[in-house]
Motif scaffolding. Structure first.
Motif, PDB file in Angstrom:
ATOM      1  N   ASN A 164     -16.539  -6.392 -22.455  1.00 10.98           N
ATOM      2  CA  ASN A 164     -15.337  -5.616 -22.619  1.00 10.98           C
ATOM      3  C   ASN A 164     -15.542  -4.836 -23.914  1.00 10.98           C
ATOM      4  O   ASN A 164     -15.725  -5.444 -24.973  1.00 10.98           O
ATOM      5  CB  ASN A 164     -14.134  -6.557 -22.732  1.00 10.98           C
ATOM      6  CG  ASN A 164     -12.815  -5.820 -22.801  1.00 10.98           C
ATOM      7  OD1 ASN A 164     -12.748  -4.720 -23.337  1.00 10.98           O
ATOM      8  ND2 ASN A 164     -11.767  -6.434 -22.276  1.00 10.98           N
ATOM      9  N   GLU A 166     -13.752  -3.656 -25.939  1.00 16.59           N
ATOM     10  CA  GLU A 166     -12.837  -4.112 -26.989  1.00 16.59           C
ATOM     11  C   GLU A 166     -13.456  -5.252 -27.797  1.00 16.59           C
ATOM     12  O   GLU A 166     -13.219  -5.373 -29.009  1.00 16.59           O
ATOM     13  CB  GLU A 166     -11.516  -4.563 -26.365  1.00 16.59           C
ATOM     14  CG  GLU A 166     -10.460  -4.959 -27.378  1.00 16.59           C
ATOM     15  CD  GLU A 166      -9.187  -5.464 -26.728  1.00 16.59           C
ATOM     16  OE1 GLU A 166      -8.303  -5.922 -27.457  1.00 16.59           O
ATOM     17  OE2 GLU A 166      -9.097  -5.402 -25.488  1.00 16.59           O
ATOM     18  N   PHE A 283     -16.398 -15.027 -24.967  1.00 19.80           N
ATOM     19  CA  PHE A 283     -15.854 -15.905 -23.953  1.00 19.80           C
ATOM     20  C   PHE A 283     -16.961 -16.862 -23.533  1.00 19.80           C
ATOM     21  O   PHE A 283     -18.115 -16.733 -23.966  1.00 19.80           O
ATOM     22  CB  PHE A 283     -15.394 -15.084 -22.745  1.00 19.80           C
ATOM     23  CG  PHE A 283     -16.489 -14.196 -22.200  1.00 19.80           C
ATOM     24  CD1 PHE A 283     -17.306 -14.628 -21.178  1.00 19.80           C
ATOM     25  CD2 PHE A 283     -16.725 -12.944 -22.753  1.00 19.80           C
ATOM     26  CE1 PHE A 283     -18.339 -13.831 -20.699  1.00 19.80           C
ATOM     27  CE2 PHE A 283     -17.741 -12.140 -22.284  1.00 19.80           C
ATOM     28  CZ  PHE A 283     -18.549 -12.580 -21.261  1.00 19.80           C
ATOM     29  N   HIS A 288     -17.189 -17.052 -16.916  1.00 18.78           N
ATOM     30  CA  HIS A 288     -17.582 -15.782 -16.288  1.00 18.78           C
ATOM     31  C   HIS A 288     -18.220 -16.038 -14.915  1.00 18.78           C
ATOM     32  O   HIS A 288     -17.887 -15.384 -13.921  1.00 18.78           O
ATOM     33  CB  HIS A 288     -18.562 -15.065 -17.213  1.00 18.78           C
ATOM     34  CG  HIS A 288     -19.215 -13.867 -16.611  1.00 18.78           C
ATOM     35  ND1 HIS A 288     -18.529 -12.715 -16.282  1.00 18.78           N
ATOM     36  CD2 HIS A 288     -20.512 -13.634 -16.270  1.00 18.78           C
ATOM     37  CE1 HIS A 288     -19.375 -11.830 -15.772  1.00 18.78           C
ATOM     38  NE2 HIS A 288     -20.572 -12.351 -15.745  1.00 18.78           N
ATOM     39  N   GLN A 291     -15.668 -17.135 -12.387  1.00 27.69           N
ATOM     40  CA  GLN A 291     -14.935 -15.981 -11.874  1.00 27.69           C
ATOM     41  C   GLN A 291     -15.691 -15.321 -10.721  1.00 27.69           C
ATOM     42  O   GLN A 291     -15.105 -14.962  -9.697  1.00 27.69           O
ATOM     43  CB  GLN A 291     -14.716 -14.993 -13.027  1.00 27.69           C
ATOM     44  CG  GLN A 291     -13.737 -13.874 -12.757  1.00 27.69           C
ATOM     45  CD  GLN A 291     -13.491 -13.015 -13.988  1.00 27.69           C
ATOM     46  OE1 GLN A 291     -14.374 -12.827 -14.819  1.00 27.69           O
ATOM     47  NE2 GLN A 291     -12.296 -12.485 -14.117  1.00 27.69           N
ATOM     48  N   THR A 312     -14.567  -7.411 -11.748  1.00 31.03           N
ATOM     49  CA  THR A 312     -13.754  -8.125 -12.728  1.00 31.03           C
ATOM     50  C   THR A 312     -14.389  -8.061 -14.114  1.00 31.03           C
ATOM     51  O   THR A 312     -15.601  -7.834 -14.249  1.00 31.03           O
ATOM     52  CB  THR A 312     -13.566  -9.588 -12.323  1.00 31.03           C
ATOM     53  OG1 THR A 312     -14.850 -10.241 -12.267  1.00 31.03           O
ATOM     54  CG2 THR A 312     -12.893  -9.704 -10.970  1.00 31.03           C
ATOM     55  N   PHE A 313     -13.558  -8.287 -15.148  1.00 34.63           N
ATOM     56  CA  PHE A 313     -13.998  -8.272 -16.534  1.00 34.63           C
ATOM     57  C   PHE A 313     -13.441  -9.496 -17.263  1.00 34.63           C
ATOM     58  O   PHE A 313     -12.394 -10.011 -16.877  1.00 34.63           O
ATOM     59  CB  PHE A 313     -13.514  -7.000 -17.251  1.00 34.63           C
ATOM     60  CG  PHE A 313     -14.154  -5.742 -16.740  1.00 34.63           C
ATOM     61  CD1 PHE A 313     -15.278  -5.228 -17.352  1.00 34.63           C
ATOM     62  CD2 PHE A 313     -13.642  -5.076 -15.630  1.00 34.63           C
ATOM     63  CE1 PHE A 313     -15.890  -4.077 -16.876  1.00 34.63           C
ATOM     64  CE2 PHE A 313     -14.228  -3.917 -15.152  1.00 34.63           C
ATOM     65  CZ  PHE A 313     -15.360  -3.419 -15.778  1.00 34.63           C
ATOM     66  N   PRO A 314     -14.109  -9.938 -18.332  1.00 28.39           N
ATOM     67  CA  PRO A 314     -13.579 -11.065 -19.113  1.00 28.39           C
ATOM     68  C   PRO A 314     -12.222 -10.707 -19.715  1.00 28.39           C
ATOM     69  O   PRO A 314     -12.038  -9.598 -20.217  1.00 28.39           O
ATOM     70  CB  PRO A 314     -14.624 -11.264 -20.225  1.00 28.39           C
ATOM     71  CG  PRO A 314     -15.841 -10.563 -19.763  1.00 28.39           C
ATOM     72  CD  PRO A 314     -15.371  -9.443 -18.895  1.00 28.39           C
ATOM     73  N   ASP A 315     -11.293 -11.633 -19.653  1.00 34.08           N
ATOM     74  CA  ASP A 315      -9.967 -11.348 -20.202  1.00 34.08           C
ATOM     75  C   ASP A 315      -9.521 -12.392 -21.228  1.00 34.08           C
ATOM     76  O   ASP A 315      -8.398 -12.344 -21.727  1.00 34.08           O
ATOM     77  CB  ASP A 315      -8.928 -11.229 -19.082  1.00 34.08           C
ATOM     78  CG  ASP A 315      -8.879 -12.464 -18.194  1.00 34.08           C
ATOM     79  OD1 ASP A 315      -9.603 -13.443 -18.493  1.00 34.08           O
ATOM     80  OD2 ASP A 315      -8.129 -12.457 -17.207  1.00 34.08           O
ATOM     81  N   LYS A 316     -10.403 -13.342 -21.563  1.00 41.27           N
ATOM     82  CA  LYS A 316     -10.065 -14.385 -22.542  1.00 41.27           C
ATOM     83  C   LYS A 316     -10.922 -14.207 -23.803  1.00 41.27           C
ATOM     84  O   LYS A 316     -11.795 -15.013 -24.096  1.00 41.27           O
ATOM     85  CB  LYS A 316     -10.289 -15.778 -21.941  1.00 41.27           C
ATOM     86  CG  LYS A 316      -9.399 -16.095 -20.744  1.00 41.27           C
ATOM     87  CD  LYS A 316      -9.714 -17.465 -20.188  1.00 41.27           C
ATOM     88  CE  LYS A 316      -8.863 -17.781 -18.967  1.00 41.27           C
ATOM     89  NZ  LYS A 316      -9.192 -19.114 -18.384  1.00 41.27           N
ATOM     90  N   LEU A 317     -10.683 -13.109 -24.529  1.00 41.11           N
ATOM     91  CA  LEU A 317     -11.482 -12.814 -25.712  1.00 41.11           C
ATOM     92  C   LEU A 317     -10.921 -13.545 -26.934  1.00 41.11           C
ATOM     93  O   LEU A 317      -9.715 -13.612 -27.131  1.00 41.11           O
ATOM     94  CB  LEU A 317     -11.495 -11.310 -25.979  1.00 41.11           C
ATOM     95  CG  LEU A 317     -12.094 -10.415 -24.891  1.00 41.11           C
ATOM     96  CD1 LEU A 317     -11.965  -8.954 -25.285  1.00 41.11           C
ATOM     97  CD2 LEU A 317     -13.553 -10.772 -24.639  1.00 41.11           C
TER      98      LEU A 317
END
Length: 350
Positions: A164, A166, A283, A288, A291, A312-317
Motif C-alpha cells: 500500500n 501509504e 502487516f 496476506h 486473504q 485486494t490490498f493490505p488494510d491492517k497497517l
C-alpha cells in the motif's frame, strides 16, 4: 408334489420382481447423478481439489504467504493430504526455473494456480490459460501487466497485492522525523525486479518532500547484497529495502553491516524486522496469504469466477519496531516513537 412346485414358482417370481425393482431404482439414482455431473461439468460436491503453487524463492515473507494461504483453505474445509493435493514448486530465485515451472503447470489441469511474487505471477499468467490464477506478494499488478483493472480484472486472473503506497510514505515520514540529522537514505536494490523499482520510486518521492536523498546501491543477484550494503557505509544515515526478493533473501548480511556500523536499517516487510531490521510500516504476510486463500475458496467452493474478484490490498497497517535491533544499531527509541505503534503487544518486538 404339484403344490410344492407351485409354491416354488410363486416364490421365484416374487424374488425376480423384487430384484427388478431394485435394479430400476438404482438405475434411476445413477442416472440423476450422471445428469448432475454432466450439467455442472463435475459432481456438485467435488471430492478433492488439485492446485499448483509457483514461488520464486524461499524467504520468510513468501513462506508465510504460502502458509497463510493453505491455512485459509484448511479453515474452509480443504485439507492437504485429505481432499486437497498441492503441487508446490520453488524456482530458487532462478528465472529459467521460473519459466520452466510455469510451462509445466500449463501442461496440466489444476482447479487453481497460486503464484507467489511478481516473477512467477508474470510467467504463470503468460503460460497458463486453462486454470484460474491467483497471485500474492505482488507489489503492483498493473505495472506487472497481470491485470488491467483492479476492481474488475476479468479473464482468469486476480489476486492479493502486498503493498500500500501509504505504508511507504508513512515509513519515510517516520525516518525523516526520528533519525537525527538524516540527509541520505541508502537502498540496496535489484532494478530488474519491477516491484522493487516501483517501491523505490515511492520512497524517493516521499523522502524528497523532506529534503532527503535516496542513494541506490544496485545488485543483480543475492551474492552481491552484502557488498552493496557495505558500499553505503559513510555515505548514508539510514538504509531501506523494499519487497525485493533478491535483496530480502540476503537480509541477514545487511543486518550485519547495519549493526557493525550503527546504521538504522528499515525494511518494507515485518519478517525482516523480526530478523533484525529496526522498523517498518506493514502487516503480517501470513494474514496476506490468508486473504488470498479466502479468494481461492470463493472460486473453488462457491463457484465464483476469478476475474470477477477485486484485487485486494493490505488494510491492517501499523508501525512495527524491533527494540533489540534498535540497540544494536545505536538508535534511541523514545516514548514518542513507541506511541506511534497501535498494537504495542504484537508490534513492539523485544
Amino acid at each position: 408334489m404339484k403344490k410344492k412346485l407351485g409354491l416354488f414358482l410363486a416364490s421365484t417370481a416374487m424374488l425376480i420382481s423384487v430384484i427388478g425393482c431394485g435394479n430400476n431404482s438404482g438405475s434411476s439414482s445413477s442416472g440423476a447423478s450422471e445428469s448432475g455431473a454432466a450439467g455442472n461439468g463435475q459432481s456438485e460436491e467435488k471430492a478433492s481439489y488439485k492446485i499448483a503453487i509457483s514461488q520464486i524463492v524461499e524467504h520468510p515473507s513468501l513462506d508465510a504467504t504460502r502458509e497463510g494461504f493453505l491455512a485459509a483453505l484448511k479453515d474452509g474445509g480443504l485439507v492437504e493430504g485429505d481432499n486437497l493435493k498441492v503441487d508446490y514448486n520453488n524456482a530458487q530465485g532462478d528465472q529459467t526455473n521460473n519459466l520452466t515451472i510455469a510451462q509445466k503447470i500449463a501442461g496440466e489441469k489444476y482447479d487453481l494456480v497460486l503464484a507467489i511474487a511478481t516473477p512467477p505471477a508474470q510467467a504463470v499468467v503468460q503460460q497458463v490459460k486453462n486454470s484460474p490464477i491467483l497471485f500474492a506478494a505482488v507489489t503492483d499488478p498493473l505495472d506487472a501487466k497481470l491485470v488491467d483493472n483492479l476492481d474488475q480484472p476479468g479473464g482468469n486472473v486476480s489476486g492479493a497485492a502486498d503493498t500500500n503506497p501509504e505504508a511507504i510514505t508513512k515509513l519515510m515520514d517516520f525516518i525523516a522525523a526520528n533519525i537525527k540529522d538524516v540527509k541520505n537514505v541508502g537502498i540496496v536494490l535489484n532494478q530488474g525486479e519491477p516491484n522493487a523499482v516501483v517501491m523505490s520510486k515511492h520512497a524517493e518521492e516521499a523522502l524528497e518532500k523532506h529534503g532527503i536523498k535516496l542513494i541506490k546501491a544496485s545488485v543483480t543477484n543475492t551474492s552481491e547484497v552484502k557488498q552493496a550494503a557495505e558500499s553505503l557505509v559513510g555515505r548514508v544515515d539510514a538504509i531501506y529495502i523494499t519487497l525485493d526478493n533478491t535483496v530480502v533473501e540476503a537480509v541477514s548480511t545487511i543486518i550485519q553491516v547495519a549493526n557493525e556500523h550503527d546504521i538504522p536499517f528499515f525494511s518494507a516487510d515485518r519478517d525482516s524486522v523480526e530478523k533484525g531490521a529496526f522498523a517498518t510500516v506493514g502487516f503480517k504476510y501470513y494474514d496476506h496469504g490468508y486473504q488470498a486463500g479466502q479468494m481461492a475458496l470463493e472460486v473453488l467452493k462457491n463457484g465464483k469466477k476469478i476475474g470477477d474478484l477485486k484485487v485486494t490490498f493490505p488494510d491492517k497497517l501499523d508501525l512495527i519496531m524491533n527494540l533489540k535491533a534498535a540497540a544494536e544499531q545505536g538508535i534511541e527509541v523514545t516514548d514518542a516513537m513507541k506511541d506511534q505503534v497501535n498494537d504495542k503487544e504484537n508490534n513492539l518486538l523485544e
